[in-house]
Design an enzyme around this catalytic site. Structure first.
Site, PDB file in Angstrom:
ATOM      1  N   ILE A  14       0.846  -1.315  -0.001  1.00 15.69           N
ATOM      2  CA  ILE A  14       0.029   0.134  -0.088  1.00 15.69           C
ATOM      3  C   ILE A  14       0.856   1.161   0.029  1.00 15.69           C
ATOM      4  O   ILE A  14       0.671   2.275  -0.832  1.00 15.69           O
ATOM      5  CB  ILE A  14      -0.827  -0.299   1.416  1.00 15.69           C
ATOM      6  CG1 ILE A  14      -2.057  -1.183   1.035  1.00 15.69           C
ATOM      7  CG2 ILE A  14      -1.678   1.450   1.433  1.00 15.69           C
ATOM      8  CD1 ILE A  14      -2.788  -1.434   2.260  1.00 15.69           C
ATOM      9  N   ASN A  81       2.200   4.812   7.219  1.00 16.57           N
ATOM     10  CA  ASN A  81       1.784   3.707   6.631  1.00 16.57           C
ATOM     11  C   ASN A  81       2.381   2.315   7.296  1.00 16.57           C
ATOM     12  O   ASN A  81       1.800   1.219   7.217  1.00 16.57           O
ATOM     13  CB  ASN A  81       1.827   3.696   5.214  1.00 16.57           C
ATOM     14  CG  ASN A  81       1.544   2.594   4.555  1.00 16.57           C
ATOM     15  OD1 ASN A  81       0.738   1.945   4.189  1.00 16.57           O
ATOM     16  ND2 ASN A  81       2.926   1.732   4.175  1.00 16.57           N
ATOM     17  N   ALA A  82       3.644   2.502   7.741  1.00 19.49           N
ATOM     18  CA  ALA A  82       4.375   1.227   8.037  1.00 19.49           C
ATOM     19  C   ALA A  82       3.449   0.662   9.301  1.00 19.49           C
ATOM     20  O   ALA A  82       2.872   1.075   9.975  1.00 19.49           O
ATOM     21  CB  ALA A  82       5.693   1.569   8.689  1.00 19.49           C
ATOM     22  N   GLY A  83       3.398  -0.783   8.962  1.00 23.06           N
ATOM     23  CA  GLY A  83       2.703  -1.678   9.966  1.00 23.06           C
ATOM     24  C   GLY A  83       3.007  -2.987   9.557  1.00 23.06           C
ATOM     25  O   GLY A  83       3.606  -3.547   8.950  1.00 23.06           O
ATOM     26  N   ASP A  87       0.063 -12.008  14.553  1.00 19.02           N
ATOM     27  CA  ASP A  87      -1.039 -12.747  14.993  1.00 19.02           C
ATOM     28  C   ASP A  87      -1.194 -13.732  15.997  1.00 19.02           C
ATOM     29  O   ASP A  87      -0.194 -14.489  15.948  1.00 19.02           O
ATOM     30  CB  ASP A  87      -2.030 -13.072  13.940  1.00 19.02           C
ATOM     31  CG  ASP A  87      -2.267 -11.806  12.823  1.00 19.02           C
ATOM     32  OD1 ASP A  87      -2.144 -10.720  13.274  1.00 19.02           O
ATOM     33  OD2 ASP A  87      -2.817 -12.025  11.753  1.00 19.02           O
ATOM     34  N   GLN A 140     -10.872  -7.624  15.484  1.00 20.83           N
ATOM     35  CA  GLN A 140     -10.631  -8.979  14.709  1.00 20.83           C
ATOM     36  C   GLN A 140     -10.022 -10.188  15.721  1.00 20.83           C
ATOM     37  O   GLN A 140      -8.914  -9.750  16.200  1.00 20.83           O
ATOM     38  CB  GLN A 140      -9.653  -8.747  13.543  1.00 20.83           C
ATOM     39  CG  GLN A 140      -9.384 -10.206  13.008  1.00 20.83           C
ATOM     40  CD  GLN A 140     -10.708 -10.744  12.105  1.00 20.83           C
ATOM     41  OE1 GLN A 140     -11.583 -10.144  11.907  1.00 20.83           O
ATOM     42  NE2 GLN A 140     -10.624 -12.209  12.178  1.00 20.83           N
ATOM     43  N   TYR A 146      -2.780  -6.133  17.065  1.00 16.64           N
ATOM     44  CA  TYR A 146      -3.118  -5.075  15.777  1.00 16.64           C
ATOM     45  C   TYR A 146      -4.511  -4.222  15.921  1.00 16.64           C
ATOM     46  O   TYR A 146      -4.099  -3.097  15.647  1.00 16.64           O
ATOM     47  CB  TYR A 146      -3.264  -6.333  14.620  1.00 16.64           C
ATOM     48  CG  TYR A 146      -3.272  -5.447  13.384  1.00 16.64           C
ATOM     49  CD1 TYR A 146      -2.313  -5.022  12.532  1.00 16.64           C
ATOM     50  CD2 TYR A 146      -4.464  -5.483  12.709  1.00 16.64           C
ATOM     51  CE1 TYR A 146      -2.066  -4.471  11.413  1.00 16.64           C
ATOM     52  CE2 TYR A 146      -4.524  -4.850  11.314  1.00 16.64           C
ATOM     53  CZ  TYR A 146      -3.167  -4.411  10.865  1.00 16.64           C
ATOM     54  OH  TYR A 146      -3.402  -3.841   9.512  1.00 16.64           O
ATOM     55  N   PRO A 176      -8.202   0.783   5.702  1.00 13.58           N
ATOM     56  CA  PRO A 176      -8.434  -0.308   4.728  1.00 13.58           C
ATOM     57  C   PRO A 176      -9.240  -1.364   5.055  1.00 13.58           C
ATOM     58  O   PRO A 176      -8.887  -1.847   6.335  1.00 13.58           O
ATOM     59  CB  PRO A 176      -7.175  -0.680   3.972  1.00 13.58           C
ATOM     60  CG  PRO A 176      -6.284   0.471   4.726  1.00 13.58           C
ATOM     61  CD  PRO A 176      -6.750   0.868   6.028  1.00 13.58           C
ATOM     62  N   TYR A 178     -10.048  -5.591   3.379  1.00  9.08           N
ATOM     63  CA  TYR A 178      -9.031  -6.364   2.774  1.00  9.08           C
ATOM     64  C   TYR A 178      -8.340  -5.729   1.347  1.00  9.08           C
ATOM     65  O   TYR A 178      -9.385  -5.689   0.604  1.00  9.08           O
ATOM     66  CB  TYR A 178      -9.824  -7.860   2.358  1.00  9.08           C
ATOM     67  CG  TYR A 178     -10.116  -8.715   3.705  1.00  9.08           C
ATOM     68  CD1 TYR A 178      -9.072  -9.258   4.515  1.00  9.08           C
ATOM     69  CD2 TYR A 178     -11.160  -8.728   4.190  1.00  9.08           C
ATOM     70  CE1 TYR A 178      -9.396 -10.008   5.608  1.00  9.08           C
ATOM     71  CE2 TYR A 178     -11.809  -9.379   5.228  1.00  9.08           C
ATOM     72  CZ  TYR A 178     -10.676  -9.817   6.117  1.00  9.08           C
ATOM     73  OH  TYR A 178     -11.225 -10.555   7.474  1.00  9.08           O
TER      74      TYR A 178
END
Ligand code: NDP
Length: 239
Positions: A14, A81-83, A87, A140, A146, A176, A178
């Protein structure tokens, strides 16, 4: 003079699409990334300079912003934006998984904003856009770390929007859903098909869809849009 825009984690996914879209819109773009090889390959592909530093580290961000300002010009647009994801269900999550996501997804936003904010206030202009996520907005399973960071950046942005409003600085998020990136393409085809079925528009978001929202919020004439979160998620979650 073209306004200078910095996009963190800009060398792929992205972030690359945002960097290219801002360049196409006339900005003088500098991408940031942590990975030297990815940064070089990105510059060869796009012609956009990419400076490497770790956004999870305050001093690295301070030095990175200083280098951009010395070599290119004052940072007028910042895209956080960095991420990363690490999980796991909470009952199995290691403290290291929690910390890593906090540092890259949340501390980075403080680290970068803190180092551009004084200049933006002095110049009475700034545009800050942070990439959140639908999973920060709705939660989620498997992503307490996250989701926590992606919700936190929305609260952070509203507070900073209030601080910057009288100084010509807007602060917004794009969340955003998916999105068609390497990460999503790595999902098993049958699982991905199932995911797409749950999206009302029946397709993934493209990286360009996300970039379009960022360019919109970065524009000079978006001066009254602040403290907002723009959902680009195919209708999977409507606020
Ligand atoms: P990618 O993993 O494709 O790109 C992220 C980039 O950030 C990589 O180039 C990565 O470098 C870089 N990066 C990671 N850590 C650091 C660091 N400490 N300092 C500087 N750069 C770093 O991610 P996406 O393009 O998929 O996601 C971009 C953003 O969008 C993220 O914030 C993500 O959470 C968010 N998002 C993504 C969605 C999706 O479906 N893809 C959905 C919702 C939100 P390296 O090459 O080393 O990994």
């Amino acid at each position: 003079m073209a306004r200078v825009a910095v996009v963190t984690g800009g060398a792929r996914g992205i972030g690359e699409a945002i960097s290219v879209a801002l360049k196409d819109a006339g900005y003088s773009v500098v991408a940031n990334d942590i990975n030297e090889d990815a940064a070089k390959a990105f510059t060869e592909r796009t012609g956009i300079p990419c400076y490497t530093w770790d956004v999870s580290d305050f001093e690295s961000c301070k030095a990175g912003v200083a280098k951009v300002e010395a070599e290119i010009g004052p940072v007028e647009v910042l895209v956080n934006n960095a991420g990363i994801t690490r999980d796991g269900f909470l009952h199995k999550m290691a403290p290291e998984q929690w910390d890593a996501v906090m540092k890259v997804n949340l501390y980075s936003v403080f680290n970068m904003c803190r180092n551009v904010m004084e200049g933006m206030r002095a110049r009475q202009f700034g545009r800050i856009v942070t990439i959140s996520s639908v999973n920060g907005v709705k939660g989620q399973a498997g992503q307490t770390n996250y989701s926590a960071t992606k919700a936190a950046v929305i609260g952070f942005s509203k507070a900073l929007a209030a601080e910057g409003a009288a100084k010509g600085i807007t602060v917004n998020c794009v969340a955003p859903g998916y999105t068609d990136t390497e990460m999503v393409r790595a999902i098993a085809p049958d699982v991905l098909k199932g995911i797409v079925e749950t999206v009302p528009v029946k397709k993934l978001c493209s990286v360009q869809d996300i970039a379009r929202a960022v360019v919109f919020l970065a524009a000079d004439d978006a001066s009254t849009i602040t403290g907002a979160t723009v959902n680009v998620n195919g209708g999977i979650y409507m606020q």
